[in-house]
Write a protein that holds these residues in place. Structure first.
Motif, short mmCIF file in Angstrom:
data_model
loop_
_atom_site.label_atom_id
_atom_site.label_comp_id
_atom_site.label_asym_id
_atom_site.label_seq_id
_atom_site.Cartn_x
_atom_site.Cartn_y
_atom_site.Cartn_z
N LEU A 59 40.32 -20.29 -15.53
CA LEU A 59 39.62 -18.91 -15.30
C LEU A 59 39.91 -18.47 -16.84
CD1 LEU A 59 39.79 -18.94 -11.44
CD2 LEU A 59 38.04 -20.15 -12.71
N TYR A 61 39.16 -18.44 -19.27
CA TYR A 61 37.75 -19.02 -19.84
C TYR A 61 36.43 -19.18 -19.85
CZ TYR A 61 42.10 -20.15 -22.86
OH TYR A 61 43.17 -20.33 -23.53
N ALA A 62 36.33 -19.44 -18.18
CA ALA A 62 34.83 -19.47 -18.13
C ALA A 62 35.05 -19.56 -16.19
CB ALA A 62 34.68 -21.13 -18.10
N PRO A 63 33.69 -18.44 -15.38
CA PRO A 63 33.61 -18.99 -14.72
C PRO A 63 33.70 -20.04 -13.80
CG PRO A 63 31.83 -17.94 -15.07
CD PRO A 63 32.71 -18.20 -16.47
N VAL A 64 33.50 -20.14 -12.22
CA VAL A 64 33.86 -21.33 -12.02
C VAL A 64 32.30 -21.93 -12.11
CG1 VAL A 64 34.02 -22.32 -10.01
CG2 VAL A 64 35.65 -20.88 -10.04
N GLU A 65 31.39 -21.19 -12.27
CA GLU A 65 30.14 -21.85 -11.74
C GLU A 65 29.44 -22.13 -13.25
OE1 GLU A 65 31.01 -19.00 -11.42
OE2 GLU A 65 29.62 -17.19 -12.35
N GLN A 88 35.97 -30.02 -4.15
CA GLN A 88 35.58 -28.11 -3.01
C GLN A 88 35.60 -26.98 -3.84
OE1 GLN A 88 34.93 -29.01 -0.60
NE2 GLN A 88 36.21 -30.57 -0.33
N ALA A 89 35.73 -27.23 -5.35
CA ALA A 89 35.81 -26.28 -6.15
C ALA A 89 34.54 -25.92 -6.98
CB ALA A 89 36.93 -26.11 -7.19
N PHE B 98 43.00 -23.51 -3.22
CA PHE B 98 43.02 -22.15 -3.67
C PHE B 98 44.08 -20.52 -3.75
CE2 PHE B 98 38.13 -23.79 -2.99
CZ PHE B 98 38.22 -24.79 -4.18
N TYR B 110 38.10 -14.47 -15.84
CA TYR B 110 36.85 -14.82 -14.24
C TYR B 110 37.52 -15.32 -12.89
CZ TYR B 110 33.86 -15.42 -18.80
OH TYR B 110 33.01 -14.88 -19.64
N SER B 113 35.28 -15.26 -9.88
CA SER B 113 34.20 -16.56 -9.49
C SER B 113 34.86 -17.33 -8.26
CB SER B 113 34.23 -16.64 -10.95
OG SER B 113 35.41 -18.04 -11.32
#
Lengths: 244, 204
Positions: A59, A61-65, A88-89, B98, B110, B113
């Protein structure tokens, strides 16, 4: 978890590893990420125990989506037993993994993620700015096994090939090849079953232009150490357990 | 946390053990069915002396058929419950992980997100818990339903003994039939009762 950028020119290669909170009885692993402008591929994202620190590190470096793709070189738990949690993520993601392991890997839980089977001959993953080559590395050590080669950064993610068993605070790169050899010998002799498979892989890999050979355990080889490793591996007899 | 893991473990064990108990009940139901066929043959040979026994054999047969049907239904329900248990376990694990990710990623660019995905998972987990509870209730209902044929079998066994006493030289054969129905009914009763009490002990 330690984060080191290996390549940064239009897109990035990042290695994650040396998790200080990892239980002592778990083998230390390297996870890799290729980050483009709007996509992200995680290579050998690790075992269940590593899911939380790995996602937390990703996270940065990149958002989950935008974590759109996962790659599993083979079926081992330290490679991908976290699959049920990634499922799940990242419900929209795709998992690129050996075709022969599909029915096995699904035991980890893979209901939402799309399983993209890699046939024995290999294939490619197109991330936009780079098309990655999936190089067959069967029987090294797993019977269905692939490396990932990036022709732009000249990085070969070699899975268990080149792995070394050493302390979790070891440096990220090989500094003294001769001293490093003893940390690799037992692993390669005992885990790799076939000299024929080994020689076939060496022949194939020697045709590639490699600047970094990045294994899933231990340290990364750079520059001349890549060639040194190939020479050393070529001379090594593997499949030692059958001689016991 | 440890108590939670223990509770989950016991849920898996209870749900899996229901299948074992029920497979024994199925064997018993098939034995009852065999006893019915046997009783019918004896009653036929006994003719007039076992006239009162003949309708009883039909009851025994009907009882066995009904039990087999119920066991099949319960088995289906138990395997659906097992699937839900596995799913709920996976969702709970993800939910827990989570939360750890959230705590570990407080400095990550992020980090936010993950929030909608974690919220979605919480919702799905709630749904799963609700589904689990419903399935357990349904299973308990089915288990009490199967107690009826078990009780009826015991009444039939008692009536069979009375009718057998009128059957002259066929007395012993018909008493054996009555005994086997009685034994089968008792075993069925015990096994189902065991399923019910272990489910009741499960902390839901």
């Amino acid at each position: 978890m330690k984060r080191t950028t290996l390549f940064d020119a239009g897109y990035q290669w990042i290695v994650f590893g040396r998790d200080p909170n990892k239980a002592e009885n778990l083998i230390d692993t390297n996870q890799y990420m290729i980050r483009t402008a709007n996509r992200c591929l995680l290579l050998d994202p690790g075992g269940t125990e590593l899911f939380a620190p790995m996602l937390a590190a990703a996270l940065h470096y990149a958002p989950v989506e935008e974590i759109t793709d996962l790659f599993a070189s083979h079926q081992d738990p330290d490679i991908i037993s976290s699959l049920g949690l990634w499922d799940q993520a990242l419900p929209q993601a795709r998992l690129h993994a050996p075709a022969i392991w599909e029915g096995f890997l699904r035991h980890f839980g893979c209901e939402k993620i799309e399983y993209v089977p890699i046939e024995d001959a290999g294939g490619t993953i197109d991330l936009g700015p780079v098309e990655l080559e999936l190089i067959p590395a069967h029987y090294l050590h797993s019977s269905g096994n692939f490396n990932v080669y990036d022709p732009k950064s000249k990085i070969l993610m070699s899975g268990d090939i080149g792995a070394a068993l050493e302390s979790p605070d070891a440096p990220m790169f090989v500094e003294d090849f001769s001293a490093h050899v003893e940390k690799m010998r037992f692993f390669h002799q005992r885990w790799m079953p076939s000299n024929r498979a080994k020689n076939d892989w060496i022949k194939r890999v020697r045709k590639l232009d490699i600047e970094m050979l990045a294994p899933q355990h231990g340290r990364i080889f750079k520059g001349d150490d890549v060639e040194r490793f190939l020479d050393w591996f070529e001379a090594l007899s593997v499949g030692s357990a059958v001689q016991v | 946390m440890k108590a939670h893991i223990e509770r989950k473990k016991s849920q898996f064990v209870v749900v899996a053990s229901i299948a074992t108990e029920l497979s024994d009940v199925m064997v018993v139901a098939k034995e009852i069915s065999l006893a019915a066929a046997n009783a019918k043959a004896i009653a036929y040979r006994a003719g007039e002396k076992a006239r009162g026994f003949q309708p009883i054999t039909d009851f025994i047969n009907e009882l066995a058929r009904e039990t087999i049907e119920l066991v099949n239904q319960i088995n289906e329900q138990a395997s659906a419950l097992y699937e839900t248990t596995v799913k709920e376990y996976r969702y709970e694990q993800a939910n827990k992980q989570f939360k750890t990710v959230s705590a570990l990623s407080c400095e990550a660019v992020y980090k936010d997100s993950l929030v909608p995905i974690a919220a979605q998972l919480e919702e799905e987990l709630e749904e799963m818990r609700y589904q689990f509870k419903n399935q357990v209730d349904q299973l308990l209902d089915q288990l009490s339903e199967i107690m009826h044929p078990a009780r009826a079998a015991r009444v039939i066994a008692a009536n069979s003994r009375i009718e057998a006493s009128q059957a002259g030289e066929f007395l012993q054969s018909l008493l054996t039939v009555a005994e086997s129905v009685d034994k089968a009914a008792e075993l069925m009763y015990t096994n189902v009762q065991r399923c019910r009490s272990s489910m009741a002990m499960m902390e839901l």
